[in-house]
Design an enzyme around this catalytic site. Structure first.
Site, mmCIF file in Angstrom:
data_model
loop_
_atom_site.group_PDB
_atom_site.id
_atom_site.type_symbol
_atom_site.label_atom_id
_atom_site.label_comp_id
_atom_site.label_asym_id
_atom_site.label_seq_id
_atom_site.Cartn_x
_atom_site.Cartn_y
_atom_site.Cartn_z
ATOM 1 N N TYR A 68 -26.015 30.654 -4.382
ATOM 2 C CA TYR A 68 -25.902 29.256 -4.796
ATOM 3 C C TYR A 68 -25.279 28.445 -3.664
ATOM 4 C CZ TYR A 68 -25.355 25.441 -8.180
ATOM 5 O OH TYR A 68 -25.457 24.252 -8.864
ATOM 6 N N TYR B 180 -32.439 20.925 -6.090
ATOM 7 C CA TYR B 180 -31.191 21.272 -6.766
ATOM 8 C C TYR B 180 -31.406 21.170 -8.264
ATOM 9 C CZ TYR B 180 -26.298 20.617 -8.292
ATOM 10 O OH TYR B 180 -25.090 20.710 -8.915
#
Ligand code: ZN
Lengths: 390, 142
Positions: free
Chosen positions: A293, A344
Site C-alpha cells: 500500500y 487510488y
C-alpha cells in the site's frame, strides 16, 4: 484458514480523477464493478450472498442487495477504521465467512468519489471536522493530514538509519515506470529522479510525487470456498494467510505519535508479517511479487522492512539496489503502478493486481509468480495484509 | 498573531480535561500510571503497560528534545495558506520518559529545526483563550 478460500473474480469501474465520478450513482458503480467480477468468475448476481467492506463504507446491504438483485443476504461485515487499513481485512472476513459456511460467495466492495470540499488529504483540517478529545493533541498544532503524520515517522527513520529522499525517489520512479505500461493507469507520463527532487514540498521530507493520487472508482472481489472455486472459470487464487490488527502499542500511533521508537520507525505491520509467514508456512524469500500500500513512498520502504525483505533500517539500501524494479529486481513491487501512479481505490487495486499476477495475466507479469504479498494501508489500528498463492 | 489560529479549538472530555485545565494554569502535566509509573499520552482510561486504571498528573519542567519533525509546505486546507511553511515537532520531555507531545517550535526558521534539538516550553494563548503548550529553541542550557 490456509488455502481454504479463494478469490475467484475481480472487477472494477472506470478510473477517474478526483471528483470525476461524483455525479455517478454509487450503487450503479458498485453494480458495474460487480458485473465485471461476476463475468470474470463465471458467476451470477444470484450466487452472491455476502458482503464485506471497510473504511466507514456507507453503502450497506439494505441498499445494495435489492439494487444488485442479490436474493438473500447471509453475511455482512465491515472492518474498523478509515483510510485504506481494512482492504485485506475485508478479504479476511470474506474468507472466514465462506470457510465457516456462513456464506457461499462474498463480495468485497468499495467505491470512492469525493466532492470538491472534502478531500481525504485535508483530513482533520476540514472545517466540517469538529474538535474532539483525541485530535486536540495534534490538530491545534497543525498536524492534520496523512502526508504530515507519515512524514514524521519517516523523518525519524532518516535520522536513525540514514535513509534519504533519493530512496523515496526510487520508489516513485520505479512505480511510475510500471504504470507507464498499464493502459488503465491515470499517471503515465515519464518521471525522473530529477523531477521528483525538484517537485514542490508537501510535508518535508515528502514532496509531491511521494504522495499518492486521490481518485474516483470502485472495485469488487469475489471470495468463495476452495471447493467451489475449483469448478469456476478462472484458476483459483488461494488466500494462504490473512492478518488484521497490529501491535497494541501502535494504537493511535499515526495521530498520537506515541508508539515506542522501534515501532515508530516502522509501518506498524511487523506483528502481522510474523503471523502471515507463520500461517502460510513460508519465508519472505518465497514471495514473488509484493503489492504494498503506497499512500506515501516512504511507507513502502518501511513495509519492506516490516515484512522482512531486509533488516530494519536497510529499506533505503534495498530499494537503491533496484530490488523493487520490474522485471529485473529480486522483488518487483507495485507492478500495476500502485496508488502513486495507477489509481487510488483504498487498496483494492493491489489485491486485483495480485490476482492478475498469480493468474499470469498482469501487464507487467513477474515470470511464474506463485506467491504474492498484499498489504493494506499503514494507519492507526487495525491495519491488515494477506498472502495469496496460485 | 497566533500561528495556526484557524485550528485552535479544543473539546476536552473527562479523561483529557486534567491536561487542558493544567495548561490554563500554565502548568504542563502529563498522565502517569499510579501503579507502574509509565507515562501515557494522549491520556487514557487504562495503562497500556500494566492495565491499571489509576493515573496521576505530575508537573513537568517543560524541557525536552525534538524526536522528529516536519516542515509543512502545503496548506492542507485553504485557510492555512498564510501559515505555511510551519513546523510540527514531536517532543520527548525530559521528565516524562515514554511519552511524546506534538507541538510547534516558535520563532525558528524551517532550516533550523532538527532532530535532537533542545526545546523549552513557551505558553501560547489564542485570542479565544485556549492555552497551548508550544516550545522555543534552547541555545544554551541553563
Ligand atoms: Zn501501568
Amino acid at each position: 484458514m490456509k488455502d481454504r478460500a479463494c478469490i475467484v473474480g475481480v472487477g472494477a469501474t472506470r478510473y477517474g480523477k478526483r471528483g470525476e465520478l461524483f455525479d455517478e450513482n454509487p450503487v450503479a458503480q458498485i453494480r458495474e464493478a460487480l458485473d465485471a467480477a461476476l463475468d470474470d468468475a463465471g458467476l451470477t448476481r444470484r450466487d452472491v450472498d455476502g458482503f464485506a467492506t471497510y473504511s466507514v463504507e456507507k453503502l450497506d446491504p439494505s441498499v445494495l442487495a435489492p439494487a444488485l438483485g442479490i436474493p438473500a443476504v447471509n453475511y455482512s461485515s465491515m472492518v474498523h477504521g478509515g483510510g485504506g487499513g481494512g482492504t485485506c481485512g475485508a478479504v479476511a472476513n470474506a474468507a472466514a465467512a465462506v470457510i465457516a459456511g456462513q456464506a457461499d460467495v462474498v463480495m468485497v466492495y468499495k467505491f470512492i468519489t469525493q466532492p470538491p470540499h472534502a478531500r481525504f488529504g485535508a483530513a482533520y483540517g476540514s472545517a466540517q471536522v469538529a474538535a474532539d478529545p483525541l485530535s486536540d493533541f495534534h490538530r491545534p498544532f497543525g498536524l492534520i493530514s496523512p502526508a504530515q503524520f507519515f512524514s514524521l515517522l519517516f523523518r525519524r527513520h532518516m535520522h536513525r538509519y540514514g535513509t534519504t529522499p533519493l530512496h523515496l525517489a526510487e520508489v516513485a520512479v520505479s512505480t511510475r515506470r510500471n504504470a507507464m505500461r498499464n493502459p488503465k493507469a491515470l499517471k503515465r507520463e515519464p518521471l525522473t529522479v530529477e523531477q521528483h527532487q525538484a517537485a514542490r514540498m508537501i510535508a518535508d521530507p515528502f514532496r509531491l510525487f511521494d504522495c499518492c493520487q486521490e481518485t474516483d472508482g470502485g472495485a469488487v472481489l469475489l471470495v468463495t470456498s476452495a471447493e467451489r472455486a475449483r469448478d469456476l472459470k478462472q484458476k483459483p487464487v488461494y488466500v494462504m494467510a490473512a492478518a488484521m490488527g497490529g501491535d497494541s502499542l501502535w494504537g493511535q500511533g499515526l495521530t498520537s505519535q506515541n508508539q515506542p521508537e522501534d515501532l515508530y520507525v516502522s509501518a506498524g505491520h511487523a506483528h502481522m508479517a510474523k503471523r502471515l509467514y507463520a500461517q502460510a508456512g513460508i519465508t519472505p524469500d518465497d514471495v514473488d511479487v509484493a503489492l504494498l500500500y503506497d499512500h506515501f513512498t516512504g511507507m513502502v520502504i518501511l513495509q519492506l522492512e516490516d515484512y522482512g525483505f531486509c533488516k530494519r533500517g536497510e529499506g533505503g539500501d534495498l530499494v537503491a539496489s533496484g530490488a523493487i524494479r520490474w522485471p529485473d529486481g529480486r522483488l518487483p513491487v507495485n507492478t500495476h503502478g500502485g496508488n502513486l501512479s495507477e489509481v487510488y481505490l483504498l487498496g483494492l487495486t493491489h489485491a486485483i493486481e495480485a490476482v492478475r499476477q498469480l493468474r499470469g495475466e498482469a501487464v507487467n507479469q513477474v515470470p511464474d509468480a506463485e506467491i504474492a504479498l498484499v498489504t493494506a494501508g499503514p494507519s492507526n489500528l487495525p491495519s491488515s495484509s494477506m498472502l495469496l498463492r496460485r | 498573531m497566533t500561528m495556526l489560529a484557524d485550528l485552535a479549538s479544543i473539546a476536552p472530555d473527562a479523561t483529557t480535561a486534567p491536561f487542558w485545565d493544567a495548561c490554563r494554569r500554565r502548568e504542563l502535566r502529563l498522565q502517569r500510571c499510579s501503579d507502574c509509573g509509565a507515562f501515557r499520552q494522549p491520556p487514557s482510561p487504562g495503562c497500556p503497560h500494566c492495565g491499571s486504571a489509576r493515573g496521576d498528573w505530575p508537573l513537568l519542567s517543560g524541557r525536552g528534545t525534538v524526536f522528529s519533525f516536519t516542515i509543512v509546505h502545503h496548506a492542507a486546507v485553504p485557510p492555512l495558506a498564510a501559515d505555511v511553511p510551519y513546523n510540527v515537532v514531536v517532543i520527548e520531555l525530559d521528565d516524562a520518559p515514554g511519552a511524546r507531545l506534538i507541538s510547534n517550535v516558535l520563532d525558528v526558521a524551517p532550516d533550523d529545526v532538527s532532530v535532537g534539538m533542545r526545546v523549552d516550553l513557551a505558553w501560547d494563548e489564542t485570542p479565544d483563550g485556549v492555552v497551548l503548550p508550544r516550545f522555543r529553541r534552547v541555545t544554551a542550557e541553563r
